[in-house]
Scaffold this motif. Sequence first.
Motif, mmCIF file in Angstrom:
data_model
loop_
_atom_site.group_PDB
_atom_site.id
_atom_site.type_symbol
_atom_site.label_atom_id
_atom_site.label_comp_id
_atom_site.label_asym_id
_atom_site.label_seq_id
_atom_site.Cartn_x
_atom_site.Cartn_y
_atom_site.Cartn_z
ATOM 1 N N ILE A 175 10.596 0.795 -2.714
ATOM 2 C CA ILE A 175 9.879 1.636 -3.805
ATOM 3 C C ILE A 175 8.223 1.637 -3.832
ATOM 4 N N SER A 176 8.572 3.816 -3.553
ATOM 5 C CA SER A 176 6.639 3.821 -3.077
ATOM 6 C C SER A 176 6.691 4.657 -5.107
ATOM 7 N N ALA A 177 5.200 4.477 -5.200
ATOM 8 C CA ALA A 177 4.623 5.448 -7.111
ATOM 9 C C ALA A 177 4.459 6.753 -6.501
ATOM 10 N N HIS A 178 4.750 6.947 -5.553
ATOM 11 C CA HIS A 178 3.644 8.689 -5.917
ATOM 12 C C HIS A 178 5.178 9.299 -5.939
ATOM 13 N N LYS A 179 6.788 9.215 -5.620
ATOM 14 C CA LYS A 179 7.896 9.769 -5.726
ATOM 15 C C LYS A 179 8.171 9.455 -7.068
ATOM 16 N N GLU A 210 17.827 7.510 8.671
ATOM 17 C CA GLU A 210 16.651 6.544 7.760
ATOM 18 C C GLU A 210 15.677 7.290 8.137
ATOM 19 N N HIS A 211 14.774 7.077 7.279
ATOM 20 C CA HIS A 211 13.810 7.486 7.310
ATOM 21 C C HIS A 211 12.913 6.854 8.377
ATOM 22 N N PRO A 212 11.478 7.655 8.806
ATOM 23 C CA PRO A 212 11.217 7.393 9.662
ATOM 24 C C PRO A 212 10.422 5.228 9.738
ATOM 25 N N SER A 213 10.154 5.900 8.561
ATOM 26 C CA SER A 213 9.501 4.258 7.962
ATOM 27 C C SER A 213 10.788 2.689 8.869
ATOM 28 N N VAL A 214 11.828 3.406 8.562
ATOM 29 C CA VAL A 214 12.783 1.986 8.715
ATOM 30 C C VAL A 214 12.972 2.378 10.296
ATOM 31 N N CYS A 221 16.680 -2.677 1.610
ATOM 32 C CA CYS A 221 17.842 -1.379 0.899
ATOM 33 C C CYS A 221 16.004 -0.331 0.815
ATOM 34 N N ASP A 222 16.487 1.003 1.256
ATOM 35 C CA ASP A 222 15.358 1.462 1.260
ATOM 36 C C ASP A 222 15.550 2.751 -0.275
ATOM 37 N N ALA A 223 14.676 2.037 -1.175
ATOM 38 C CA ALA A 223 15.239 2.624 -2.068
ATOM 39 C C ALA A 223 14.188 4.258 -3.056
ATOM 40 N N VAL A 224 13.183 3.689 -2.355
ATOM 41 C CA VAL A 224 11.729 4.999 -2.371
ATOM 42 C C VAL A 224 12.358 6.270 -3.117
ATOM 43 N N GLN A 225 13.617 6.674 -2.433
ATOM 44 C CA GLN A 225 13.717 7.912 -3.076
ATOM 45 C C GLN A 225 14.921 8.119 -3.910
ATOM 46 N N GLY A 226 15.414 7.037 -4.517
ATOM 47 C CA GLY A 226 16.508 6.682 -5.650
ATOM 48 C C GLY A 226 16.363 5.801 -6.201
ATOM 49 N N SER A 280 1.103 -1.573 0.180
ATOM 50 C CA SER A 280 -0.210 0.159 0.291
ATOM 51 C C SER A 280 1.255 1.306 -0.050
ATOM 52 N N CYS A 281 2.256 1.042 0.401
ATOM 53 C CA CYS A 281 2.791 2.899 -0.143
ATOM 54 C C CYS A 281 4.122 1.695 0.529
ATOM 55 N N GLY A 282 5.476 3.029 0.471
ATOM 56 C CA GLY A 282 6.794 2.106 0.414
ATOM 57 C C GLY A 282 6.969 1.806 2.011
ATOM 58 N N THR A 283 6.543 2.662 2.897
ATOM 59 C CA THR A 283 6.839 2.252 4.179
ATOM 60 C C THR A 283 5.785 0.442 5.104
ATOM 61 N N PHE A 294 19.912 0.083 4.945
ATOM 62 C CA PHE A 294 20.760 1.450 5.165
ATOM 63 C C PHE A 294 19.773 1.769 3.337
ATOM 64 N N MET A 295 19.342 3.529 3.561
ATOM 65 C CA MET A 295 18.167 3.847 2.266
ATOM 66 C C MET A 295 19.819 3.941 1.465
ATOM 67 N N MET A 296 18.718 4.557 -0.124
ATOM 68 C CA MET A 296 19.830 4.581 -0.721
ATOM 69 C C MET A 296 19.959 6.225 -0.869
ATOM 70 N N VAL A 297 19.026 6.778 -0.536
ATOM 71 C CA VAL A 297 18.827 8.798 -0.872
ATOM 72 C C VAL A 297 18.279 8.901 0.179
ATOM 73 N N ASN A 298 19.135 9.714 1.149
ATOM 74 C CA ASN A 298 18.325 10.282 1.788
ATOM 75 C C ASN A 298 17.729 11.111 1.745
ATOM 76 N N ASN A 299 16.376 12.022 2.459
ATOM 77 C CA ASN A 299 15.460 12.633 1.835
ATOM 78 C C ASN A 299 15.416 13.655 2.371
ATOM 79 N N GLU A 300 16.266 13.969 2.480
ATOM 80 C CA GLU A 300 16.153 15.691 3.421
ATOM 81 C C GLU A 300 17.849 16.353 3.385
HETATM 82 N N1 PLP Z 1 11.414 6.166 2.455
HETATM 83 C C1 PLP Z 1 12.200 7.022 2.409
HETATM 84 C C2 PLP Z 1 13.057 7.635 2.276
HETATM 85 C C3 PLP Z 1 11.109 8.004 1.834
HETATM 86 O O1 PLP Z 1 11.516 9.566 1.072
HETATM 87 C C4 PLP Z 1 9.405 7.952 2.070
HETATM 88 C C5 PLP Z 1 8.417 9.169 1.992
HETATM 89 O O2 PLP Z 1 8.735 10.599 2.246
HETATM 90 C C6 PLP Z 1 8.882 7.178 2.347
HETATM 91 C C7 PLP Z 1 10.024 5.662 3.082
HETATM 92 C C8 PLP Z 1 7.493 6.276 2.933
HETATM 93 O O3 PLP Z 1 6.699 6.285 1.865
HETATM 94 P P1 PLP Z 1 5.278 6.705 0.969
HETATM 95 O O4 PLP Z 1 4.966 7.915 1.369
HETATM 96 O O5 PLP Z 1 5.320 5.583 0.131
HETATM 97 O O6 PLP Z 1 5.150 5.744 2.604
#
Ligand code: PLP
Length: 386
Positions: A199-203, A99-103, A176-181, A68-71, A145-151
């Motif tokens: 990965i996540s669609a909305h990015k 890491e992103h809070p989802s991790v 690997c959390d590659a949501v931003q990569g 349902s999402c990257g999280t 490990f995340m691939m790209v830091n979202n901040e």
């Molecule tokens: N991981 C990273 C690095 C993100 O930037 C985000 C969303 O901002 C997520 C995970 C979570 O993705 P989603 O919003 O699809 O749950």
Amino acid sequence: MEIYLDNSATTALSPAAKKAMSSAAELYGNPSSLHSFGFDAQKLVDEARKNILTALGARNVGELVFTSCGTEATSLALFGTAFAKERFESKRILTTDSEHPSVSKALERLDGFGFEIIKLPTKKGVIDETALSEALKEKIFLATFMMVNNESGALYDVANAFAEIKKKYPSAITHCDAVQGFLKTRFTPPQIGADLVSISAHKVHGPKGVGALYISKDMLKQKKIVPFLLGGGQENGMRSGTENVIGISAFGAAVADIYPRLDATISHISALREYAINTLSSLELKLNIPEGACAPHVLSITLPNIKSETMLHLLSRSGIFVSSGSACSSHSKTPSSAMTAFGLTPKEADSTIRISFSEYNTKEDIDTLKDALVSGLTTLVRTGRR
Ligand code: PLP
């Protein structure tokens, strides 16, 4: 006119994704149904899966589980491996401090279940190699490990870290959390040594509420991951629940639209970031440029003694949309831990805005942002509203 520079938070739906959504909306069958309406819906899901695995360069080496999402993809990776029988070998999990809070929140939960979480420093956007070698003196069972830091936009050298880990502990699992990569840099899961990739669609100009977890065939064969959503056995038993066919189909279409143009898209976004760095460097601002590699779409800026939220609202009134930290941490009142891990003081982190680009942005957007920042800085300093 509105200028959207918050593409790390989310992106606009691409025309290809919108078109796929409206076509899929006509096919309302349940992919699990054994009649032609069901088969048609299943075909859309399979086609999206094929498109995304192609963009991951992984059609022969892995499976894709829609979530349902990257999280949720990350929760499946972390809880799914922690609760598979492998956990009995070791209870140590390696991660980073940014890491992103989802991790990080999922790991907090696992800490509560008796797992040991080791966080490697990522000062200036680089994974600390000495801390990594130190941590590997004892067996770990999972690294995330995340691939790209979202901040900060730092592109972590995940390939090197995962290689070190696998060299020492070949059975360790790598996520690997590659949501931003994903579709911001070229990679395949085998190239970076990842068994699991979120990965996540909305990015990537797809809809919100759809994500996916890549799982290597080896992981599945060795049953190193178990599902945590149980029920009808959809997604090969890895994620029960009737599929979001409209969202999944649009995710696949968004990816199939970008992937053939990936090099051009990345160079367009990289050029925008370079232009922004050159344009904004003359202002009284600090640009938080990672010391290692950077993703093409994120630029973090610390304002001089001005709260990021104050500037964000001022820019928003001029129709320019940026972010004060990540969309998720903007719900919390504490300064961004990703930016303090980067090396900013809590006060600096509280004065930091993030600009993030997509292929729909232009250099003119950056010129307009610069003018608005100059005027904002002058107003806020003059009125003392810092
Ligand atoms: N991981 C990273 C690095 C993100 O930037 C985000 C969303 O901002 C997520 C995970 C979570 O993705 P989603 O919003 O699809 O749950």
